[in-house]
Design a protein around this motif. Sequence first.
Motif, mmCIF file in Angstrom:
data_model
loop_
_atom_site.group_PDB
_atom_site.id
_atom_site.type_symbol
_atom_site.label_atom_id
_atom_site.label_comp_id
_atom_site.label_asym_id
_atom_site.label_seq_id
_atom_site.Cartn_x
_atom_site.Cartn_y
_atom_site.Cartn_z
ATOM 1 N N VAL A 6 0.978 -1.185 -0.012
ATOM 2 C CA VAL A 6 0.086 -0.055 0.010
ATOM 3 C C VAL A 6 1.007 1.438 0.042
ATOM 4 N N THR A 7 0.740 1.991 -0.998
ATOM 5 C CA THR A 7 1.604 3.273 -1.089
ATOM 6 C C THR A 7 1.107 4.604 -0.376
ATOM 7 N N ALA A 8 -0.269 4.503 -0.345
ATOM 8 C CA ALA A 8 -0.905 5.719 0.537
ATOM 9 C C ALA A 8 -2.312 5.387 0.858
ATOM 10 N N LYS A 9 -2.657 6.156 1.929
ATOM 11 C CA LYS A 9 -4.075 6.058 2.648
ATOM 12 C C LYS A 9 -4.685 7.235 2.954
ATOM 13 N N TYR A 10 -5.850 7.425 2.361
ATOM 14 C CA TYR A 10 -6.507 8.472 2.608
ATOM 15 C C TYR A 10 -7.681 8.303 3.267
ATOM 16 N N LYS A 11 -8.410 9.145 3.897
ATOM 17 C CA LYS A 11 -9.825 8.860 4.453
ATOM 18 C C LYS A 11 -10.597 10.223 3.953
ATOM 19 N N ALA A 12 -11.867 9.881 3.902
ATOM 20 C CA ALA A 12 -13.054 11.210 3.619
ATOM 21 C C ALA A 12 -14.299 10.830 4.103
ATOM 22 N N LYS A 13 -15.030 11.921 4.515
ATOM 23 C CA LYS A 13 -16.242 11.717 5.000
ATOM 24 C C LYS A 13 -17.045 12.269 3.835
ATOM 25 N N ILE A 14 -18.062 11.349 3.672
ATOM 26 C CA ILE A 14 -19.228 11.798 2.743
ATOM 27 C C ILE A 14 -20.628 11.481 3.265
ATOM 28 N N GLY A 15 -21.219 12.777 3.616
ATOM 29 C CA GLY A 15 -22.368 12.380 4.413
ATOM 30 C C GLY A 15 -21.999 11.881 5.689
ATOM 31 N N ALA A 16 -22.829 10.891 5.946
ATOM 32 C CA ALA A 16 -22.621 10.098 7.299
ATOM 33 C C ALA A 16 -21.676 8.993 7.332
ATOM 34 N N ASN A 17 -21.273 8.648 6.029
ATOM 35 C CA ASN A 17 -20.470 7.612 5.788
ATOM 36 C C ASN A 17 -18.907 8.264 5.569
ATOM 37 N N GLU A 18 -17.912 7.106 6.272
ATOM 38 C CA GLU A 18 -16.556 7.268 6.131
ATOM 39 C C GLU A 18 -15.955 6.384 5.377
ATOM 40 N N ILE A 19 -15.039 7.029 4.520
ATOM 41 C CA ILE A 19 -14.573 6.140 3.365
ATOM 42 C C ILE A 19 -13.000 6.072 3.513
ATOM 43 N N LEU A 20 -12.562 4.891 3.757
ATOM 44 C CA LEU A 20 -10.966 4.683 3.518
ATOM 45 C C LEU A 20 -10.374 4.153 2.053
ATOM 46 N N SER A 37 -15.711 0.967 3.377
ATOM 47 C CA SER A 37 -16.437 1.780 4.419
ATOM 48 C C SER A 37 -16.021 1.593 5.674
ATOM 49 N N VAL A 38 -16.045 2.534 6.289
ATOM 50 C CA VAL A 38 -15.358 2.682 7.430
ATOM 51 C C VAL A 38 -16.579 1.895 8.786
ATOM 52 N N LYS A 39 -16.643 1.134 8.996
ATOM 53 C CA LYS A 39 -17.762 0.753 10.115
ATOM 54 C C LYS A 39 -17.547 -0.283 10.939
ATOM 55 N N GLY A 40 -17.780 -0.137 12.171
ATOM 56 C CA GLY A 40 -17.570 -1.294 13.228
ATOM 57 C C GLY A 40 -18.121 -2.654 12.904
ATOM 58 N N VAL A 41 -17.425 -3.667 13.462
ATOM 59 C CA VAL A 41 -18.163 -4.939 13.361
ATOM 60 C C VAL A 41 -17.899 -5.670 14.616
ATOM 61 N N LYS A 48 -15.119 -5.040 19.299
ATOM 62 C CA LYS A 48 -15.557 -4.552 18.133
ATOM 63 C C LYS A 48 -14.428 -4.036 17.373
ATOM 64 N N TRP A 49 -14.365 -4.338 16.191
ATOM 65 C CA TRP A 49 -13.362 -4.261 15.025
ATOM 66 C C TRP A 49 -13.883 -3.086 14.141
ATOM 67 N N THR A 50 -12.585 -2.417 13.788
ATOM 68 C CA THR A 50 -13.131 -1.268 12.820
ATOM 69 C C THR A 50 -11.667 -1.208 11.905
ATOM 70 N N PRO A 51 -11.720 -0.588 10.660
ATOM 71 C CA PRO A 51 -10.477 -0.562 9.927
ATOM 72 C C PRO A 51 -9.644 0.682 10.569
ATOM 73 N N LYS A 52 -8.209 0.380 10.450
ATOM 74 C CA LYS A 52 -7.393 1.296 11.227
ATOM 75 C C LYS A 52 -7.191 2.422 10.104
ATOM 76 N N THR A 53 -7.570 3.599 10.661
ATOM 77 C CA THR A 53 -7.559 4.873 10.041
ATOM 78 C C THR A 53 -6.604 5.867 10.480
ATOM 79 N N ASP A 54 -6.098 5.622 11.537
ATOM 80 C CA ASP A 54 -5.276 6.707 12.035
ATOM 81 C C ASP A 54 -4.009 7.074 11.249
ATOM 82 N N ASP A 55 -3.647 6.102 10.524
ATOM 83 C CA ASP A 55 -2.213 6.496 9.721
ATOM 84 C C ASP A 55 -2.472 7.057 8.148
ATOM 85 N N ALA A 56 -3.971 7.279 8.050
ATOM 86 C CA ALA A 56 -4.468 7.855 6.630
ATOM 87 C C ALA A 56 -4.583 9.390 6.843
#
Length: 79
Positions: A6-20, A37-41, A48-56
């Motif tokens: 993975v060369t780069a990671k970005y996060k974006a908020k679109i309405g109520a959705n957060e996208i990685l 789509s960043v959601k908890g499982v 509870k598991w969520t994708p790691k977004t702190d380095d994005a």
Amino acid sequence: MKVTGVTAKYKAKIGANEILVEEAKNEKGELIYIFTSVKGVSLPNGEKWTPKTDDAKDLDRNNITEDLKKNFRKVVQLL
């Protein structure tokens, strides 16, 4: 197809959705984009598991490639 890195990671908020968005390369060296789509499982053990977004980085639509802009627009239309 295998992702070799993975060369780069970005996060974006679109309405109520957060996208990685992950910019990655496969075993042939081709550039691919992975949209998540960043959601908890809830796991079976109760955690509870969520994708790691702190380095994005926050996605700045003015400073990304045209290819990523085109693919991002397609994903946003599906939301």
